[in-house]
Scaffold this motif. Structure first.
Motif, PDB file in Angstrom:
ATOM      1  N   LYS A  18       1.680 -50.382 -80.941  1.00 26.50           N
ATOM      2  CA  LYS A  18       2.182 -50.197 -79.580  1.00 26.50           C
ATOM      3  C   LYS A  18       1.091 -50.525 -78.568  1.00 26.50           C
ATOM      4  CE  LYS A  18       4.281 -46.845 -76.416  1.00 26.50           C
ATOM      5  NZ  LYS A  18       4.832 -45.470 -76.258  1.00 26.50           N
ATOM      6  N   GLU A  19      -0.144 -50.126 -78.867  1.00 32.67           N
ATOM      7  CA  GLU A  19      -1.251 -50.380 -77.944  1.00 32.67           C
ATOM      8  C   GLU A  19      -1.454 -51.874 -77.720  1.00 32.67           C
ATOM      9  OE1 GLU A  19      -1.309 -48.296 -80.520  1.00 32.67           O
ATOM     10  OE2 GLU A  19      -1.282 -46.422 -79.347  1.00 32.67           O
ATOM     11  N   MET A  20      -1.418 -52.664 -78.822  1.00 34.76           N
ATOM     12  CA  MET A  20      -1.583 -54.107 -78.675  1.00 34.76           C
ATOM     13  C   MET A  20      -0.411 -54.712 -77.921  1.00 34.76           C
ATOM     14  SD  MET A  20      -2.001 -57.169 -81.512  1.00 34.76           S
ATOM     15  CE  MET A  20      -3.740 -56.854 -81.862  1.00 34.76           C
ATOM     16  N   MET A  21       0.797 -54.240 -78.216  1.00 32.70           N
ATOM     17  CA  MET A  21       1.969 -54.796 -77.550  1.00 32.70           C
ATOM     18  C   MET A  21       1.914 -54.533 -76.055  1.00 32.70           C
ATOM     19  SD  MET A  21       4.548 -56.628 -78.270  1.00 32.70           S
ATOM     20  CE  MET A  21       5.620 -57.375 -77.044  1.00 32.70           C
ATOM     21  N   LEU A  22       1.461 -53.358 -75.659  1.00 33.19           N
ATOM     22  CA  LEU A  22       1.329 -53.060 -74.235  1.00 33.19           C
ATOM     23  C   LEU A  22       0.324 -54.001 -73.573  1.00 33.19           C
ATOM     24  CD1 LEU A  22       1.384 -49.149 -74.277  1.00 33.19           C
ATOM     25  CD2 LEU A  22       3.125 -50.653 -73.303  1.00 33.19           C
ATOM     26  N   GLU A  23      -0.764 -54.282 -74.267  1.00 35.75           N
ATOM     27  CA  GLU A  23      -1.759 -55.213 -73.732  1.00 35.75           C
ATOM     28  C   GLU A  23      -1.177 -56.620 -73.616  1.00 35.75           C
ATOM     29  OE1 GLU A  23      -5.364 -55.100 -75.954  1.00 35.75           O
ATOM     30  OE2 GLU A  23      -5.667 -52.946 -75.682  1.00 35.75           O
TER      31      GLU A  23
END
Length: 218
Positions: free
Chosen positions: A63-68
C-alpha cells in the motif's frame, strides 16, 4: 479567433464558484482545481477507488508503494490521475473529496504514462493498471468520485457531481458519462434521480457495471 485552453476554461469556471465560511468552524469551503501540494491528501482517496475495484496490480505492491506511485502519477501531465484532471472539495484546508474527469477521446492514451511510473519505482515486470475501456468519444467522463470517510453524510458527493456537470457545460460538452457497479444500489438510485440513464453493461476488473449517461443540453 482565440481558442480557449483548458486553463482558460478553468479560470472562467472558478470565477463562478462560491467561496464561503463554514458555519461549523469559520473555515473556508470550496471546490477547486487540484494543486501539486494536494498530492499527499489525494493519493489515499484514489487508493480507496483502486482497492474497491480489486485491480490485479495492487496484489503485487505494498500500500505504501502504491500511494507513492499515485502521488507520482498525480504530478505528471496527460495521465488519468494527473492533477489537471482532478477537482477537490476543500474544507478548511483539508481535501474532503475529489472527482476525476476527462474527455472520452483522451481515454485511449490516458494510461500511457503508467509504464514510466513503474520504471521510476524499479518495477521490471510491468502490469497495466487498467485494461478495459471505460468511456468513449463524445463523452465527458467521470472516472472517479470519492469522499473522505470523515466527511461522508454531508452531501459532498452530490456537490461534486454537480461540479462535474458544471465543468462539462463549461467545456461545451453535451454528454456526460459514468460507470456504477450494479451491486451499488444506493449510488445507482442517486444517479437515476440526478437524470442519468443506463446505456449498456460493462465488466471492469471482473465487476459488473452500468454505463450511464446524461445529455446536459436537453
Amino acid at each position: 479567433m482565440k481558442h480557449e485552453t483548458f486553463f482558460d476554461i478553468m479560470k472562467c469556471w472558478m470565477k463562478k464558484r462560491t467561496f464561503f465560511p463554514d458555519d461549523m468552524n469559520g473555515g473556508i469551503v470550496m471546490i477547486r482545481q487540484a494543486k501539486a501540494e494536494d498530492a499527499e491528501q489525494v493519493a489515499p482517496l484514489i487508493y480507496i477507488i483502486l482497492e474497491d475495484m480489486e485491480l490485479p496490480f495492487l496484489k503485487g505492491v505494498s500500500k505504501e508503494m502504491m500511494l507513492e506511485m499515485i502521488e507520482a502519477s498525480f504530478l505528471r501531465s496527460d495521465y488519468r490521475f494527473s492533477k489537471e484532471n482532478v477537482m477537490v472539495k476543500e474544507i478548511d484546508g483539508k481535501v474532503a473529496g475529489i472527482l476525476v474527469s476527462y474527455h472520452g477521446e483522451h481515454a485511449e492514451n490516458m494510461d500511457d504514462e503508467w509504464e514510466g511510473i513503474q520504471d521510476m519505482f524499479g518495477i521490471v515486470n510491468k502490469i497495466p493498471l487498467f485494461t478495459e475501456q471505460e468511456t468513449w468519444m463524445g463523452e465527458y467522463y467521470l472516472d472517479s468520485l470519492v469522499v473522505d470517510s470523515s466527511y461522508r453524510g454531508q452531501g459532498i458527493g452530490k456537490e461534486l457531481l454537480h461540479a462535474f456537470k458544471e465543468l462539462a457545460v463549461a467545456k461545451n460538452c453535451e454528454i456526460i458519462a459514468l460507470n456504477v457497479e450494479k451491486a451499488n444500489e444506493g449510488a445507482l438510485n442517486l444517479y437515476k434521480k440526478l437524470g442519468y440513464e443506463s446505456e449498456y453493461d460493462l465488466v471492469l476488473s471482473g465487476h459488473d457495471y452500468y454505463h450511464m449517461t446524461q445529455n446536459v443540453r436537453s
